[in-house]
Design a protein around this motif. Structure first.
Motif, PDB file in Angstrom:
ATOM      1  N   ALA A 452       0.838  -1.208   0.000  1.00 54.87           N
ATOM      2  CA  ALA A 452       0.000   0.000   0.000  1.00 54.87           C
ATOM      3  C   ALA A 452       0.872   1.256   0.000  1.00 54.87           C
ATOM      4  CB  ALA A 452      -0.925  -0.005   1.218  1.00 54.87           C
ATOM      5  N   LEU A 453       1.967   1.234   0.761  1.00 51.68           N
ATOM      6  CA  LEU A 453       2.892   2.371   0.754  1.00 51.68           C
ATOM      7  C   LEU A 453       3.484   2.586  -0.633  1.00 51.68           C
ATOM      8  CD1 LEU A 453       4.738   1.764   4.146  1.00 51.68           C
ATOM      9  CD2 LEU A 453       3.494   3.846   3.538  1.00 51.68           C
ATOM     10  N   LYS A 454       3.841   1.475  -1.282  1.00 49.00           N
ATOM     11  CA  LYS A 454       4.396   1.578  -2.636  1.00 49.00           C
ATOM     12  C   LYS A 454       3.357   2.117  -3.603  1.00 49.00           C
ATOM     13  CE  LYS A 454       6.883  -1.167  -6.098  1.00 49.00           C
ATOM     14  NZ  LYS A 454       7.401  -2.512  -6.443  1.00 49.00           N
ATOM     15  N   LYS A 455       2.116   1.700  -3.415  1.00 50.95           N
ATOM     16  CA  LYS A 455       1.029   2.135  -4.290  1.00 50.95           C
ATOM     17  C   LYS A 455       0.845   3.642  -4.246  1.00 50.95           C
ATOM     18  CE  LYS A 455      -4.034   1.525  -4.762  1.00 50.95           C
ATOM     19  NZ  LYS A 455      -4.096   1.038  -6.146  1.00 50.95           N
ATOM     20  N   PHE A 456       1.037   4.233  -3.058  1.00 52.62           N
ATOM     21  CA  PHE A 456       0.834   5.674  -2.888  1.00 52.62           C
ATOM     22  C   PHE A 456       2.146   6.429  -2.713  1.00 52.62           C
ATOM     23  CE2 PHE A 456      -3.211   3.770  -1.496  1.00 52.62           C
ATOM     24  CZ  PHE A 456      -4.080   4.448  -2.348  1.00 52.62           C
ATOM     25  N   ASP A 457       3.253   5.853  -3.209  1.00 54.07           N
ATOM     26  CA  ASP A 457       4.555   6.526  -3.203  1.00 54.07           C
ATOM     27  C   ASP A 457       4.925   7.005  -1.803  1.00 54.07           C
ATOM     28  OD1 ASP A 457       6.914   7.442  -4.301  1.00 54.07           O
ATOM     29  OD2 ASP A 457       6.089   9.409  -4.809  1.00 54.07           O
ATOM     30  N   ASN A 458       4.706   6.151  -0.810  1.00 55.57           N
ATOM     31  CA  ASN A 458       5.059   6.419   0.591  1.00 55.57           C
ATOM     32  C   ASN A 458       4.287   7.583   1.205  1.00 55.57           C
ATOM     33  OD1 ASN A 458       6.926   4.372   1.282  1.00 55.57           O
ATOM     34  ND2 ASN A 458       8.466   5.381   0.012  1.00 55.57           N
ATOM     35  N   ASN A 459       3.164   7.975   0.604  1.00 55.12           N
ATOM     36  CA  ASN A 459       2.319   9.000   1.205  1.00 55.12           C
ATOM     37  C   ASN A 459       1.515   8.351   2.334  1.00 55.12           C
ATOM     38  OD1 ASN A 459      -0.075  10.644   1.744  1.00 55.12           O
ATOM     39  ND2 ASN A 459       0.598  11.879  -0.007  1.00 55.12           N
ATOM     40  N   ALA A 464      -2.866   5.376   4.909  1.00 57.90           N
ATOM     41  CA  ALA A 464      -3.707   5.112   6.081  1.00 57.90           C
ATOM     42  C   ALA A 464      -5.188   5.150   5.711  1.00 57.90           C
ATOM     43  CB  ALA A 464      -3.402   6.134   7.180  1.00 57.90           C
ATOM     44  N   GLU A 465      -5.573   6.121   4.872  1.00 60.53           N
ATOM     45  CA  GLU A 465      -6.969   6.231   4.430  1.00 60.53           C
ATOM     46  C   GLU A 465      -7.362   4.999   3.613  1.00 60.53           C
ATOM     47  OE1 GLU A 465      -9.823   9.256   1.819  1.00 60.53           O
ATOM     48  OE2 GLU A 465      -7.709   9.743   2.191  1.00 60.53           O
ATOM     49  N   TYR A 466      -6.469   4.552   2.728  1.00 61.40           N
ATOM     50  CA  TYR A 466      -6.739   3.382   1.891  1.00 61.40           C
ATOM     51  C   TYR A 466      -6.934   2.127   2.741  1.00 61.40           C
ATOM     52  CZ  TYR A 466      -5.765  -0.319  -1.544  1.00 61.40           C
ATOM     53  OH  TYR A 466      -5.821  -1.435  -2.321  1.00 61.40           O
ATOM     54  N   LEU A 467      -6.112   1.983   3.780  1.00 59.00           N
ATOM     55  CA  LEU A 467      -6.173   0.787   4.631  1.00 59.00           C
ATOM     56  C   LEU A 467      -7.245   0.895   5.720  1.00 59.00           C
ATOM     57  CD1 LEU A 467      -2.342   0.110   5.092  1.00 59.00           C
ATOM     58  CD2 LEU A 467      -3.925  -1.108   3.599  1.00 59.00           C
ATOM     59  N   GLY A 468      -7.813   2.093   5.889  1.00 61.43           N
ATOM     60  CA  GLY A 468      -8.855   2.262   6.892  1.00 61.43           C
ATOM     61  C   GLY A 468      -8.331   2.255   8.315  1.00 61.43           C
ATOM     62  N   ALA A 473      -1.571   4.164  13.787  1.00 61.27           N
ATOM     63  CA  ALA A 473      -1.555   2.702  13.590  1.00 61.27           C
ATOM     64  C   ALA A 473      -0.648   2.324  12.424  1.00 61.27           C
ATOM     65  CB  ALA A 473      -2.975   2.187  13.354  1.00 61.27           C
ATOM     66  N   LEU A 474      -0.649   3.148  11.368  1.00 64.39           N
ATOM     67  CA  LEU A 474       0.223   2.884  10.231  1.00 64.39           C
ATOM     68  C   LEU A 474       1.684   2.987  10.641  1.00 64.39           C
ATOM     69  CD1 LEU A 474       0.703   2.411   7.205  1.00 64.39           C
ATOM     70  CD2 LEU A 474       0.510   4.884   6.861  1.00 64.39           C
ATOM     71  N   ARG A 475       2.044   4.040  11.416  1.00 58.22           N
ATOM     72  CA  ARG A 475       3.437   4.203  11.864  1.00 58.22           C
ATOM     73  C   ARG A 475       3.871   3.012  12.701  1.00 58.22           C
ATOM     74  NH1 ARG A 475       1.718   9.348  12.981  1.00 58.22           N
ATOM     75  NH2 ARG A 475       1.656   8.911  15.205  1.00 58.22           N
ATOM     76  N   SER A 476       2.965   2.508  13.536  1.00 59.23           N
ATOM     77  CA  SER A 476       3.294   1.349  14.368  1.00 59.23           C
ATOM     78  C   SER A 476       3.658   0.140  13.503  1.00 59.23           C
ATOM     79  CB  SER A 476       2.113   1.019  15.280  1.00 59.23           C
ATOM     80  OG  SER A 476       2.367  -0.144  16.028  1.00 59.23           O
TER      81      SER A 476
END
Length: 481
Positions: A452-459, A464-468, A473-476
């Motif tokens: 998912a990070l690769k999909k959004f160029d590490n944005n 986080a929005e894509y994964l809900g 939580a994403l940083r963790s």
């Protein structure tokens, strides 16, 4: 993490202890004076101490000095709780080795963010201390190659104050380190550090600040731009004056820029800084002064600004999501830390270091890496960079115990590189097909996060929005990559 709380205000200390233990999951000891704290520290291994400043008997400042005067205390992070009236003493505490301070009454959101930063800092220090111990063991055990080994470590290992020793195993990184040391000599130059997640950007920021083997006590204050709400960003950076807004503390509050006076302000993930804040930071860089929120008096600044990002700021400038004038000002001093796949010659050196480190830590027999395993390690792309490599070796030493690291010990890396025979299939709820053999759900979750990070160029916001999930939580999860 074991945390000791020292507060003569019984109800206040109990409230802080309950929040940290129940909401953050750390182990807590609570006492109400400095004497009791020192006795507890003789029998328990604490990694963090949160102490009130004003206490009968031993004050928070005196407790800090006593902790830092011992060999064990040098690796303990101390946070001071204080009232606004003690700000001058708080700054003295920062210069005396305190990690940070909190204003009372304690804001639980600020407390949670601070403890997360301390935990990450402690992990970094522990890793580097383990590396140092491993280096010393290797030197003494390999007597036959002693002279060669000493020369090798002298040319590839660098010492960074407050971080420890780091490995410099590639020509590219030797160039980065040399440039960082040059930037250290001129505090007037802002520095922009670019590189993917897990490449060691904060380590380089500390090298720019402290220099090599420096004993400077000048403050190094850090802000993670992605961890602060846009509405709070300005007051966090600039502080605020008396009566600046409804709910503001009566005496006002200094911001991180003021706390960094004489030293460095490190702005991590600068690409996440709100657009309306960027011209205000640019003014600080140009005018060397600032105003508190709601204040009318200019405050002269003597602060070095170091920024770090894993995003492409030049592309953000073209997309008008980052100001061009700020970008070119920050780009005066630029450090690019190449990803691990760009310095493949360093992969095996880091792998051997981590293998020795975790074999010793867990009492395993591992000493060597087989040629087949070396090929797997070198061929893998390492999207999580050094952090992912370290976690890979740690996982292998956790699950296996052998003299030699073999392909079967790191087979999960090959699985991540292989495409599904029928082509990539989307993960659709209700239509998930489980594999015949075992399924490691944590590894699957991390792979989803990585893709998912690769999909959004590490944005991180979009990911986080894509994964809900929340950014926190994403940083963790990213810390486990």
């Amino acid at each position: 993490m074991r945390i000791l709380i020292v507060d003569d205000d019984i109800s206040s200390g109990a409230a802080v202890a309950e929040f940290i233990e129940e909401q953050l999951g750390h182990q807590i000891s609570l006492c109400h004076n400095g004497e009791e704290a020192l006795r507890l520290m003789q029998t328990e291994d604490y990694r963090m101490v949160i102490s009130d400043m004003r206490m009968p008997g031993i004050s928070g400042l005196e407790l800090l000095k006593r902790i830092k005067s011992t060999q064990e205390g040098k690796v303990i992070e101390v946070v001071i709780m204080t009232g606004f009236g003690d700000m001058e003493t708080s700054i003295e505490a920062l210069r005396g080795g305190a990690y940070d301070y909190l204003l009372k009454p304690v804001n639980i959101e600020e407390l949670a963010i601070l403890i997360e930063r301390v935990a990450e800092n402690i992990r970094l220090k522990t890793e580097n201390r383990d590396l140092k111990e491993n280096f010393e063991r290797e030197i003494t055990s390999a007597k036959k190659d002693e002279a060669e080994r000493i020369n090798y470590y002298e040319t590839t290992i660098r010492e960074i104050t407050s971080v420890g020793k780091i490995g410099v195993f590639s020509d590219a990184m030797r160039g980065v380190v040399r440039m960082a040391e040059q930037f250290h000599e001129d505090r007037s130059v802002p520095v922009l550090i670019e590189g993917e997640t897990g490449t060691g950007k904060e380590v380089m920021a500390r090298l720019v600040h402290f220099g090599q083997e420096s004993d400077t006590l000048k403050p190094f204050i850090s802000i993670n731009c992605s961890a602060i709400s846009p509405t709070l960003f300005e007051s966090e950076l600039f502080g605020y004056a008396d009566g600046a807004f409804t709910g503001a503390k009566k005496e006002g509050k200094p911001g991180k820029l003021e706390l960094a006076q004489g030293g460095t302000l490190f702005l991590d993930e600068i690409g996440e800084m709100p657009l309306d804040m960027q011209p205000k930071l640019l003014r600080v860089l140009q005018q060397k002064e600032m105003y508190r929120v709601g204040g009318s008096q200019a405050i002269d600044l003597d602060v070095r600004i170091i920024c770090a990002t894993n995003r492409n700021l030049k592309e953000m400038v073209s997309e008008k999501t980052f100001r061009s004038d700020l970008y070119y000002r920050l780009n005066t001093g630029r450090l690019y830390i190449p990803s691990l796949k760009e310095r493949k010659e360093a992969i095996l050196s880091f792998s051997q270091i981590f293998l020795d480190q975790y074999a010793k830590k867990r009492g395993r027999k591992f000493k060597f890496i087989s040629k087949e395993a070396q090929s797997i390690l070198k061929d893998y792309d390492w999207p999580g960079n050094i952090r992912e490599l370290k976690n890979t070796i740690e996982r292998a030493t956790l699950l296996y115990n052998d003299i030699e690291l073999k392909p079967e010990h790191i087979r999960f890396l090959q699985a991540e590189n292989e495409e599904i025979a029928a082509g990539d299939q989307p993960l659709i709820p209700g239509r998930i097909i489980l594999p015949e053999n075992e399924l490691h759900i944590e590894q699957l979750e991390l792979e989803i996060v990585r893709k998912a990070l690769k999909k959004f160029d590490n944005n991180k916001s979009k990911t986080a929005e894509y994964l809900g999930i929340t950014r926190s939580a994403l940083r963790s999860r990213m810390n486990k990559l």
